[in-house]
Design an enzyme around this catalytic site. Structure first.
Site, PDB file in Angstrom:
ATOM      1  N   SER A 231       0.799  -1.234   0.000  1.00 25.60           N
ATOM      2  CA  SER A 231       0.000   0.000   0.000  1.00 25.60           C
ATOM      3  C   SER A 231       0.825   1.275   0.000  1.00 25.60           C
ATOM      4  O   SER A 231       0.258   2.361  -0.187  1.00 25.60           O
ATOM      5  CB  SER A 231      -0.939   0.020   1.209  1.00 25.60           C
ATOM      6  OG  SER A 231      -2.106  -0.674   0.892  1.00 25.60           O
TER       7      SER A 231
ATOM      8  N   LYS B 217       0.394   3.471  -2.953  1.00 30.58           N
ATOM      9  CA  LYS B 217      -0.758   4.370  -3.109  1.00 30.58           C
ATOM     10  C   LYS B 217      -0.341   5.845  -3.072  1.00 30.58           C
ATOM     11  O   LYS B 217      -1.007   6.705  -3.640  1.00 30.58           O
ATOM     12  CB  LYS B 217      -1.813   4.045  -2.037  1.00 30.58           C
ATOM     13  CG  LYS B 217      -2.440   2.666  -2.274  1.00 30.58           C
ATOM     14  CD  LYS B 217      -3.310   2.154  -1.140  1.00 30.58           C
ATOM     15  CE  LYS B 217      -3.868   0.776  -1.505  1.00 30.58           C
ATOM     16  NZ  LYS B 217      -4.438   0.019  -0.417  1.00 30.58           N
TER      17      LYS B 217
ATOM     18  N   TYR C  99      -3.805  -2.288 -10.249  1.00 31.19           N
ATOM     19  CA  TYR C  99      -3.728  -2.227  -8.780  1.00 31.19           C
ATOM     20  C   TYR C  99      -2.859  -3.365  -8.218  1.00 31.19           C
ATOM     21  O   TYR C  99      -1.986  -3.139  -7.371  1.00 31.19           O
ATOM     22  CB  TYR C  99      -5.143  -2.258  -8.180  1.00 31.19           C
ATOM     23  CG  TYR C  99      -5.102  -2.313  -6.677  1.00 31.19           C
ATOM     24  CD1 TYR C  99      -4.703  -1.192  -5.937  1.00 31.19           C
ATOM     25  CD2 TYR C  99      -5.393  -3.480  -5.985  1.00 31.19           C
ATOM     26  CE1 TYR C  99      -4.607  -1.244  -4.557  1.00 31.19           C
ATOM     27  CE2 TYR C  99      -5.303  -3.536  -4.607  1.00 31.19           C
ATOM     28  CZ  TYR C  99      -4.911  -2.418  -3.900  1.00 31.19           C
ATOM     29  OH  TYR C  99      -4.801  -2.478  -2.532  1.00 31.19           O
TER      30      TYR C  99
ATOM     31  N   TYR D 122      -3.795   3.032   7.976  1.00 23.56           N
ATOM     32  CA  TYR D 122      -5.000   2.248   8.268  1.00 23.56           C
ATOM     33  C   TYR D 122      -5.779   2.905   9.405  1.00 23.56           C
ATOM     34  O   TYR D 122      -5.883   4.119   9.449  1.00 23.56           O
ATOM     35  CB  TYR D 122      -4.627   0.785   8.580  1.00 23.56           C
ATOM     36  CG  TYR D 122      -3.728   0.177   7.522  1.00 23.56           C
ATOM     37  CD1 TYR D 122      -4.174   0.011   6.222  1.00 23.56           C
ATOM     38  CD2 TYR D 122      -2.419  -0.184   7.816  1.00 23.56           C
ATOM     39  CE1 TYR D 122      -3.346  -0.527   5.240  1.00 23.56           C
ATOM     40  CE2 TYR D 122      -1.588  -0.729   6.848  1.00 23.56           C
ATOM     41  CZ  TYR D 122      -2.067  -0.888   5.558  1.00 23.56           C
ATOM     42  OH  TYR D 122      -1.254  -1.409   4.598  1.00 23.56           O
TER      43      TYR D 122
ATOM     44  N   VAL E  12       1.335  -3.578   3.957  1.00 21.09           N
ATOM     45  CA  VAL E  12       1.353  -4.844   4.684  1.00 21.09           C
ATOM     46  C   VAL E  12       2.643  -5.641   4.449  1.00 21.09           C
ATOM     47  O   VAL E  12       2.848  -6.677   5.086  1.00 21.09           O
ATOM     48  CB  VAL E  12       0.127  -5.738   4.378  1.00 21.09           C
ATOM     49  CG1 VAL E  12      -1.152  -5.118   4.887  1.00 21.09           C
ATOM     50  CG2 VAL E  12       0.025  -6.055   2.891  1.00 21.09           C
TER      51      VAL E  12
HETATM   52  N1  GLU Z   1      -2.325  -6.051  -1.718  1.00 14.75           N
HETATM   53  C1  GLU Z   1      -3.003  -5.676  -0.516  1.00 14.75           C
HETATM   54  C2  GLU Z   1      -4.474  -5.614  -0.765  1.00 14.75           C
HETATM   55  O1  GLU Z   1      -4.882  -4.995  -1.696  1.00 14.75           O
HETATM   56  C3  GLU Z   1      -2.455  -4.360  -0.031  1.00 14.75           C
HETATM   57  C4  GLU Z   1      -2.759  -4.183   1.361  1.00 14.75           C
HETATM   58  C5  GLU Z   1      -1.981  -3.108   2.038  1.00 14.75           C
HETATM   59  O2  GLU Z   1      -0.745  -3.020   1.962  1.00 14.75           O
HETATM   60  O3  GLU Z   1      -2.669  -2.328   2.713  1.00 14.75           O
HETATM   61  O4  GLU Z   1      -5.244  -6.159  -0.043  1.00 14.75           O
END
Ligand code: GLU
Length: 304
Positions: free
Chosen positions: A65, A68, A188, A240, A258
């Protein structure tokens, strides 16, 4: 300030704690489940170009993530304020992959850092160009190395990404996505599967502490106002459901993934990245978070 000495001290304090905190590495795909929990890296780069690093700072890991931040950068650069016609800017207060909020808010993601938001941004990037290669080109340029996608991770994300597929289909139903669900998810999943090291990520995030200017050469990557806004979103939505706790304890714009990485920005001063794969209950790197707390305590660098 002797940043190398500070990072050495942090690595010395954190290393004995590896394997003791009780958390677990991400286990939803085999490539992440088999990452050794006994790793910790930290790296920074100042606005003036000074660098420091300690521990496993050169080892690539799955940025997940953290990607992003960079996809948002491309979207803001390409679309300006029209991006916000299909995107909110508020903390979600819900799990990063929640479907419920998307239902009540009629397919408009709460912010660009929850999965729905990043999937909607992937759709926007497809309208701007070749989303996957644009992302790799941006990251490679920002860190001065060739950045690549881990094909095994990308495939596993696709094989297991049922919730993400649900989010994408949901948004398609509401008209938030222009491109096909499969095409958007491919972008994604691939961006989540990019591998980078702490050193590379600390360099790559440099434009966020330099008013949007490129860490090498100083060309404008995004405008000063856009860099300020990305920092604001990182502070309020980047970790998060622990963004309040991160602001309270650390007080820096941060974005975690994650894979166990967290990138952080001290505006006008430096960008840094910590990595340790074991996650706490909120999905953030347990020791990465502790290392950031130590960094702020030792340097007094915080936006507050
Ligand atoms: N590939 C994970 C998902 O889309 C990313 C999660 C993350 O790093 O928050 O669920």
């Amino acid at each position: 300030m002797d940043f190398q000495a500070v990072l050495n001290e942090i690595a010395e304090e954190i290393t004995p704690l590896l394997g003791t905190g009780g958390g677990q590495v991400a286990s939803y795909i085999p490539a992440l489940a088999r990452v050794s929990p006994m790793q910790f890296g930290i790296a920074l780069r100042t606005c003036k170009g000074e660098e420091a690093a300690a521990g496993d700072s050169g080892r690539p890991f799955s940025i997940q993530s953290m990607s992003k931040v960079f996809s948002l950068t491309l979207a803001m650069r390409g679309l300006g304020d029209t991006l916000w016609e299909r995107m909110g800017r508020e903390p979600s207060g819900s799990p990063f992959n929640s479907l419920v909020q998307l239902e009540t808010e009629r397919g408009i993601p709460r912010n660009p850092f929850i999965n729905a938001g990043a999937i909607a941004i992937a759709d926007r990037l497809l309208t701007l160009g070749d989303a996957k290669s644009d992302m790799l080109a941006l990251l490679s340029s920002l860190c001065g190395d060739t950045v690549v996608i881990d094909a095994e991770v990308a495939q596993s994300e696709a094989d297991t990404g049922f919730r993400n597929a649900a989010l994408a289909n949901f948004m398609k139903g509401f008209g938030t996505l222009d491109n096909s669900v499969d095409t958007v998810l491919d972008v994604y999943f691939n961006q989540c599967a990019i591998s980078m090291s702490c050193v590379q990520l600390a360099r790559a995030a440099g434009y966020l502490c330099r008013d949007g200017t490129h860490p090498y050469g100083g060309a404008q990557v995004i405008s000063e106002a856009q860099a300020r806004r990305i920092n604001a979103l990182m502070l309020t939505c980047g970790t998060y459901d622990a963004a309040g706790e991160f602001a309270f304890r650390i007080g820096l714009p941060c974005k975690s993934g994650v894979g166990g990485g967290i990138v952080a920005v001290v505006p006008d001063t430096l960008s840094l990245c910590v990595w340790s794969p074991v996650l706490d209950k909120t999905g953030n790197s347990q020791l990465g978070r502790m290392a950031l707390e130590l960094f702020v305590a030792k340097t007094g660098l915080s936006v507050f």
